[in-house]
Design an enzyme around this catalytic site. Structure first.
Site, PDB file in Angstrom:
ATOM      1  N   ALA A  75     -29.062  35.054  43.419  1.00  0.00           N
ATOM      2  CA  ALA A  75     -29.222  34.354  41.931  1.00  0.00           C
ATOM      3  C   ALA A  75     -27.953  34.550  41.091  1.00  0.00           C
ATOM      4  CB  ALA A  75     -29.659  35.141  41.228  1.00  0.00           C
ATOM      5  N   GLY A 107     -31.201  36.409  46.262  1.00  0.00           N
ATOM      6  CA  GLY A 107     -32.605  34.945  46.417  1.00  0.00           C
ATOM      7  C   GLY A 107     -32.173  34.120  47.554  1.00  0.00           C
ATOM      8  N   GLU A 112     -33.901  34.852  49.970  1.00  0.00           N
ATOM      9  CA  GLU A 112     -35.769  35.094  50.212  1.00  0.00           C
ATOM     10  C   GLU A 112     -36.227  32.984  49.438  1.00  0.00           C
ATOM     11  OE1 GLU A 112     -34.775  37.368  45.873  1.00  0.00           O
ATOM     12  OE2 GLU A 112     -37.056  37.627  46.422  1.00  0.00           O
ATOM     13  N   GLU A 121     -29.864  42.906  46.238  1.00  0.00           N
ATOM     14  CA  GLU A 121     -30.593  43.069  44.816  1.00  0.00           C
ATOM     15  C   GLU A 121     -29.816  45.218  44.021  1.00  0.00           C
ATOM     16  OE1 GLU A 121     -32.161  41.583  46.639  1.00  0.00           O
ATOM     17  OE2 GLU A 121     -32.334  39.663  45.481  1.00  0.00           O
TER      18      GLU A 121
HETATM   19  N1  CO8 Z   1     -23.757  35.405  41.509  1.00  0.00           N
HETATM   20  C1  CO8 Z   1     -22.421  34.679  40.718  1.00  0.00           C
HETATM   21  N2  CO8 Z   1     -21.448  34.818  41.328  1.00  0.00           N
HETATM   22  C2  CO8 Z   1     -21.107  34.637  42.672  1.00  0.00           C
HETATM   23  C3  CO8 Z   1     -22.192  35.849  43.152  1.00  0.00           C
HETATM   24  C4  CO8 Z   1     -23.041  35.631  42.500  1.00  0.00           C
HETATM   25  N3  CO8 Z   1     -24.491  35.541  43.301  1.00  0.00           N
HETATM   26  N4  CO8 Z   1     -21.456  35.464  44.943  1.00  0.00           N
HETATM   27  C5  CO8 Z   1     -20.746  35.391  44.508  1.00  0.00           C
HETATM   28  N5  CO8 Z   1     -20.634  35.001  43.424  1.00  0.00           N
HETATM   29  C6  CO8 Z   1     -18.654  34.463  43.207  1.00  0.00           C
HETATM   30  C7  CO8 Z   1     -17.302  35.649  42.913  1.00  0.00           C
HETATM   31  O1  CO8 Z   1     -17.470  35.921  41.872  1.00  0.00           O
HETATM   32  C8  CO8 Z   1     -16.706  34.882  43.291  1.00  0.00           C
HETATM   33  O2  CO8 Z   1     -16.296  34.196  41.874  1.00  0.00           O
HETATM   34  P1  CO8 Z   1     -14.411  34.433  41.104  1.00  0.00           P
HETATM   35  O3  CO8 Z   1     -13.340  33.611  42.318  1.00  0.00           O
HETATM   36  O4  CO8 Z   1     -14.289  33.888  40.132  1.00  0.00           O
HETATM   37  O5  CO8 Z   1     -13.698  35.793  41.515  1.00  0.00           O
HETATM   38  C9  CO8 Z   1     -16.251  33.817  44.295  1.00  0.00           C
HETATM   39  O6  CO8 Z   1     -18.268  33.613  44.333  1.00  0.00           O
HETATM   40  C10 CO8 Z   1     -16.182  34.335  45.672  1.00  0.00           C
HETATM   41  O7  CO8 Z   1     -16.712  35.495  45.694  1.00  0.00           O
HETATM   42  P2  CO8 Z   1     -16.317  36.496  46.355  1.00  0.00           P
HETATM   43  O8  CO8 Z   1     -14.426  36.741  46.274  1.00  0.00           O
HETATM   44  O9  CO8 Z   1     -17.124  38.130  45.445  1.00  0.00           O
HETATM   45  O10 CO8 Z   1     -16.079  36.204  47.999  1.00  0.00           O
HETATM   46  P3  CO8 Z   1     -16.366  37.822  48.807  1.00  0.00           P
HETATM   47  O11 CO8 Z   1     -16.127  37.077  50.434  1.00  0.00           O
HETATM   48  O12 CO8 Z   1     -14.819  38.645  48.874  1.00  0.00           O
HETATM   49  O13 CO8 Z   1     -18.189  38.331  49.129  1.00  0.00           O
HETATM   50  C11 CO8 Z   1     -19.962  38.425  49.004  1.00  0.00           C
HETATM   51  C12 CO8 Z   1     -18.847  37.246  49.319  1.00  0.00           C
HETATM   52  C13 CO8 Z   1     -20.437  39.908  50.100  1.00  0.00           C
HETATM   53  C14 CO8 Z   1     -21.061  37.521  49.846  1.00  0.00           C
HETATM   54  C15 CO8 Z   1     -20.494  38.267  47.395  1.00  0.00           C
HETATM   55  O14 CO8 Z   1     -19.670  37.500  46.405  1.00  0.00           O
HETATM   56  C16 CO8 Z   1     -20.838  39.224  47.030  1.00  0.00           C
HETATM   57  O15 CO8 Z   1     -21.711  40.449  47.310  1.00  0.00           O
HETATM   58  N6  CO8 Z   1     -21.909  38.448  45.716  1.00  0.00           N
HETATM   59  C17 CO8 Z   1     -23.487  39.144  45.624  1.00  0.00           C
HETATM   60  C18 CO8 Z   1     -24.469  38.762  46.140  1.00  0.00           C
HETATM   61  C19 CO8 Z   1     -25.745  39.725  45.376  1.00  0.00           C
HETATM   62  O16 CO8 Z   1     -24.987  40.773  45.498  1.00  0.00           O
HETATM   63  N7  CO8 Z   1     -26.582  38.916  45.180  1.00  0.00           N
HETATM   64  C20 CO8 Z   1     -28.193  39.139  45.138  1.00  0.00           C
HETATM   65  C21 CO8 Z   1     -27.916  38.468  43.887  1.00  0.00           C
HETATM   66  S1  CO8 Z   1     -28.930  39.127  42.476  1.00  0.00           S
HETATM   67  C22 CO8 Z   1     -30.264  38.210  42.999  1.00  0.00           C
HETATM   68  O17 CO8 Z   1     -30.393  37.297  43.935  1.00  0.00           O
HETATM   69  C23 CO8 Z   1     -31.739  38.470  42.529  1.00  0.00           C
HETATM   70  C24 CO8 Z   1     -32.564  37.850  43.241  1.00  0.00           C
HETATM   71  C25 CO8 Z   1     -33.697  36.620  42.514  1.00  0.00           C
HETATM   72  C26 CO8 Z   1     -34.319  35.438  42.535  1.00  0.00           C
HETATM   73  C27 CO8 Z   1     -32.961  34.949  42.885  1.00  0.00           C
HETATM   74  C28 CO8 Z   1     -33.776  33.482  42.360  1.00  0.00           C
HETATM   75  C29 CO8 Z   1     -32.365  32.188  42.364  1.00  0.00           C
END
Ligand code: CO8
Length: 254
Positions: A62, A105, A108, A128
């Site tokens: 998400a 997400g 999911e 999450e």
């Molecule tokens: N939301 C918003 N922005 C994101 C997300 C996200 N989930 N994931 C990555 N981005 C953005 C980063 O902020 C970054 O932006 P910027 O360049 O402006 O800093 C860009 O994408 C690239 O990401 P990274 O620099 O972090 O890239 P890495 O290769 O270093 O890392 C990862 C990749 C491991 C995937 C890392 O980005 C990460 O941990 N992302 C978050 C993963 C996460 O926690 N996901 C769960 C989110 S909560 C959720 O899904 C709740 C579920 C509920 C239902 C969902 C319905 C849709």
């Protein structure tokens, strides 16, 4: 536009396209997905959807930016995430072709699909817990049904990621292929499914999904009734006639 849509014969490809945030799933994307696919779902000329992302990310979850400032009242009032049910409810077979991250997400969303084919470089997880929340579009329910309590708890409580080989071993996904073959494999599988009668394919996936929701005897009765109903279709007549005439069936979805 957050999606790139391409139709190839009876297969509709849907590519998530928010590269700047690794295809993070926000409300606009959810709305666009439902608005695009719902009419195609009813089109007898569409036999399979393929949902995919980029090489780096299927979807990294998400959109944390969109969610982070919300209050519980906002979440309740908007019934946040409820729109994803429209994707899960599509009746046309849907295949996820996953490369890179399928997290939160994203994982999911893959689990809402009927088949998941992954590149050997893909990573799955429900991280999450690291954000102080829990899976929110069915992760605690679908993952547990797919892989059992022990593995679901391990993924959800530790937030660890698993690679595609492990995801296949525990039953989270259907197939793993070398990354360079992902799109070819997805194309072959989608075209094969789309080549069968759509009514039978819709019925089959609905019955399998029913198994996740009901007891065995009710599920078997449900399956039998659906089986009976398919004898009202031209596709059943054509499929069985083609078998006896030793030729390939030509299904019309009627
Ligand atoms: N939301 C918003 N922005 C994101 C997300 C996200 N989930 N994931 C990555 N981005 C953005 C980063 O902020 C970054 O932006 P910027 O360049 O402006 O800093 C860009 O994408 C690239 O990401 P990274 O620099 O972090 O890239 P890495 O290769 O270093 O890392 C990862 C990749 C491991 C995937 C890392 O980005 C990460 O941990 N992302 C978050 C993963 C996460 O926690 N996901 C769960 C989110 S909560 C959720 O899904 C709740 C579920 C509920 C239902 C969902 C319905 C849709």
């Amino acid at each position: 536009m957050r999606l790139k849509i391409e139709r190839s014969g009876r297969v509709v490809w849907v590519r998530l396209h928010r590269p700047e945030v690794l295809n993070a799933l926000d409300t606009a994307l959810m709305t666009e997905l439902a608005a695009t696919l719902t009419p195609l779902d009813r089109d007898p000329g569409v036999g399979c959807f393929v949902l995919t992302g980029s090489e780096r990310a299927f979807a990294a979850g998400a959109d944390i930016g969109e969610m982070s400032g919300k209050t519980a009242v906002d979440m309740l009032t908007e019934d946040f995430f409820a729109g994803w049910d429209a994707f899960a409810a599509l009746r046309t077979p849907k295949l996820a072709a996953v490369s890179g991250y399928a997290l939160g997400g994203g994982c999911e969303l893959a689990m809402m699909c009927d088949l998941v084919i992954a590149a050997d470089t893909a990573k799955f997880g429900q991280p999450e817990i690291t954000l102080g929340v829990i899976p929110g579009i069915g992760g605690t329910q679908r993952l547990t049904r797919l892989v059992g309590k022990a593995k679901a708890m391990d993924l959800i409580l530790t937030g660890k990621l698993v690679d595609a080989a492990e995801a296949e071993r525990i039953g989270l996904i259907s197939r793993v292929v070398p990354a360079g073959r992902l799109l070819d494999e997805a194309t072959e599988v989608a075209e094969r499914i789309a080549g069968f009668g759509k009514l039978a394919a819709m019925a089959a996936r609905e019955c399998v999904d029913r198994a996740l929701e009901t007891g065995l005897s009710d599920g078997i009765r449900y399956e039998r009734r659906v089986f009976h109903a398919l004898f009202a279709t031209e596709d059943q007549k054509e499929g069985m006639r083609a078998f006896t005439e030793k030729r390939k069936a030509s299904f019309t979805g009627r």
